[in-house]
Design an enzyme around this catalytic site. Structure first.
Site, PDB file in Angstrom:
ATOM      1  N   TYR A  10       0.817  -1.225   0.000  1.00  0.00           N
ATOM      2  CA  TYR A  10       0.000   0.000   0.000  1.00  0.00           C
ATOM      3  C   TYR A  10       0.849   1.274   0.000  1.00  0.00           C
ATOM      4  O   TYR A  10       0.317   2.369  -0.084  1.00  0.00           O
ATOM      5  CB  TYR A  10      -0.910   0.030   1.235  1.00  0.00           C
ATOM      6  CG  TYR A  10      -1.894  -1.107   1.288  1.00  0.00           C
ATOM      7  CD1 TYR A  10      -3.014  -1.125   0.460  1.00  0.00           C
ATOM      8  CD2 TYR A  10      -1.708  -2.172   2.159  1.00  0.00           C
ATOM      9  CE1 TYR A  10      -3.910  -2.166   0.506  1.00  0.00           C
ATOM     10  CE2 TYR A  10      -2.607  -3.222   2.210  1.00  0.00           C
ATOM     11  CZ  TYR A  10      -3.706  -3.215   1.384  1.00  0.00           C
ATOM     12  OH  TYR A  10      -4.609  -4.255   1.424  1.00  0.00           O
ATOM     13  N   HIS A  15      -4.275   6.532  -1.032  1.00  0.00           N
ATOM     14  CA  HIS A  15      -4.875   6.428   0.308  1.00  0.00           C
ATOM     15  C   HIS A  15      -3.815   6.565   1.406  1.00  0.00           C
ATOM     16  O   HIS A  15      -4.156   6.745   2.565  1.00  0.00           O
ATOM     17  CB  HIS A  15      -5.592   5.086   0.426  1.00  0.00           C
ATOM     18  CG  HIS A  15      -6.942   5.141   1.087  1.00  0.00           C
ATOM     19  ND1 HIS A  15      -7.698   6.289   1.222  1.00  0.00           N
ATOM     20  CD2 HIS A  15      -7.688   4.144   1.650  1.00  0.00           C
ATOM     21  CE1 HIS A  15      -8.834   6.001   1.834  1.00  0.00           C
ATOM     22  NE2 HIS A  15      -8.850   4.718   2.108  1.00  0.00           N
ATOM     23  N   ASN A  62      -9.834   1.710   7.667  1.00  0.00           N
ATOM     24  CA  ASN A  62     -11.200   1.675   8.192  1.00  0.00           C
ATOM     25  C   ASN A  62     -11.258   1.515   9.706  1.00  0.00           C
ATOM     26  O   ASN A  62     -12.310   1.705  10.301  1.00  0.00           O
ATOM     27  CB  ASN A  62     -11.992   0.537   7.546  1.00  0.00           C
ATOM     28  CG  ASN A  62     -12.103   0.690   6.051  1.00  0.00           C
ATOM     29  OD1 ASN A  62     -11.605   1.641   5.460  1.00  0.00           O
ATOM     30  ND2 ASN A  62     -12.750  -0.262   5.423  1.00  0.00           N
ATOM     31  N   ASP A  87      -5.918  11.611   2.710  1.00  0.00           N
ATOM     32  CA  ASP A  87      -6.195  11.855   1.296  1.00  0.00           C
ATOM     33  C   ASP A  87      -7.623  12.383   1.161  1.00  0.00           C
ATOM     34  O   ASP A  87      -8.478  12.067   1.977  1.00  0.00           O
ATOM     35  CB  ASP A  87      -6.015  10.571   0.489  1.00  0.00           C
ATOM     36  CG  ASP A  87      -6.925   9.446   0.974  1.00  0.00           C
ATOM     37  OD1 ASP A  87      -6.817   9.061   2.159  1.00  0.00           O
ATOM     38  OD2 ASP A  87      -7.762   8.968   0.189  1.00  0.00           O
ATOM     39  N   ASN A 108     -13.484   6.484   5.149  1.00  0.00           N
ATOM     40  CA  ASN A 108     -13.656   5.533   6.250  1.00  0.00           C
ATOM     41  C   ASN A 108     -12.680   5.754   7.398  1.00  0.00           C
ATOM     42  O   ASN A 108     -13.001   5.451   8.549  1.00  0.00           O
ATOM     43  CB  ASN A 108     -13.562   4.101   5.733  1.00  0.00           C
ATOM     44  CG  ASN A 108     -14.755   3.731   4.886  1.00  0.00           C
ATOM     45  OD1 ASN A 108     -15.866   4.197   5.122  1.00  0.00           O
ATOM     46  ND2 ASN A 108     -14.539   2.917   3.872  1.00  0.00           N
TER      47      ASN A 108
END
Length: 192
Positions: A10, A15, A62, A87, A108
């Site tokens: 990631y 994000h 989340n 973001d 989230n």
């Protein structure tokens, strides 16, 4: 608190803009992230002479609220002193905005923070990533790496977002907004 997802897969995602800014702040402090019992990676130190804790949750986006709340409880930090860097789809790439409170706009990570702290009244640094092209699903868009053209300006924007965080800490929201909201922060475009 930089918001993002842990793990190398990631790392370059849109994000993870919050993690990128947290890394820059840690670098400015001369510190290295270490595991904390709150389920976050932290660096303790000073920014512009002010004691701070820079953190990245080890949970997924989340579930960011749990580690953030545990860390705030451990350090006895009021939510009004939390700065969440995240973001933001609703502002163009290259724009940065600081604000206090507000909705989560479908983010989230913010939803999790708001639920865990039982308040929307914390500071936010919104790192503009723009809307997805065409009919691309926003959830897919945020989990993609920045495009090649975007990566050219990314180090400048991460540095500038870290400046916004430092300004919030040292000068407050109004001064920060007056200083950094003057125009588009994308170096490829002149300020308005």
């Amino acid at each position: 608190m930089g918001l993002g997802n842990p793990g190398p897969e990631y790392e370059g995602n849109r994000h993870n803009a919050g993690f990128m800014v947290a890394d820059e702040l840690a670098s400015r402090m001369g510190g290295r992230f270490k595991a904390h019992k709150s389920r976050a990676e932290i660096v303790e130190g000073r920014l512009s002479g002010v004691p701070v804790v820079v953190a990245k949750p080890r949970s997924y986006m989340n579930l960011s609220g749990g580690p953030a709340k545990a860390l705030a409880d451990f350090y006895k930090i009021d939510p009004a002193h939390l700065v969440a860097v995240h973001d933001e789809l609703d502002i163009p790439y290259g724009a940065l905005r600081a604000k206090l409170g507000g909705g989560d706009n479908g983010h989230n990570g913010l939803r999790s923070l708001t639920k865990s702290f039982a308040t929307k009244d914390y500071l936010r640094v919104r790192f503009g990533i723009g809307r997805p092209p065409g009919r691309q699903d926003p959830a897919d868009f945020v989990l993609r790496d920045f495009a090649t053209a975007e990566r050219k300006d990314l180090p400048f924007l991460v540095d500038r977002a870290a400046d916004v965080v430092e300004s919030l800490i040292t000068s407050g929201l109004e001064v920060t907004q007056n200083t950094f909201h003057a125009g588009d922060l994308n170096p490829a475009k002149p300020p308005r």
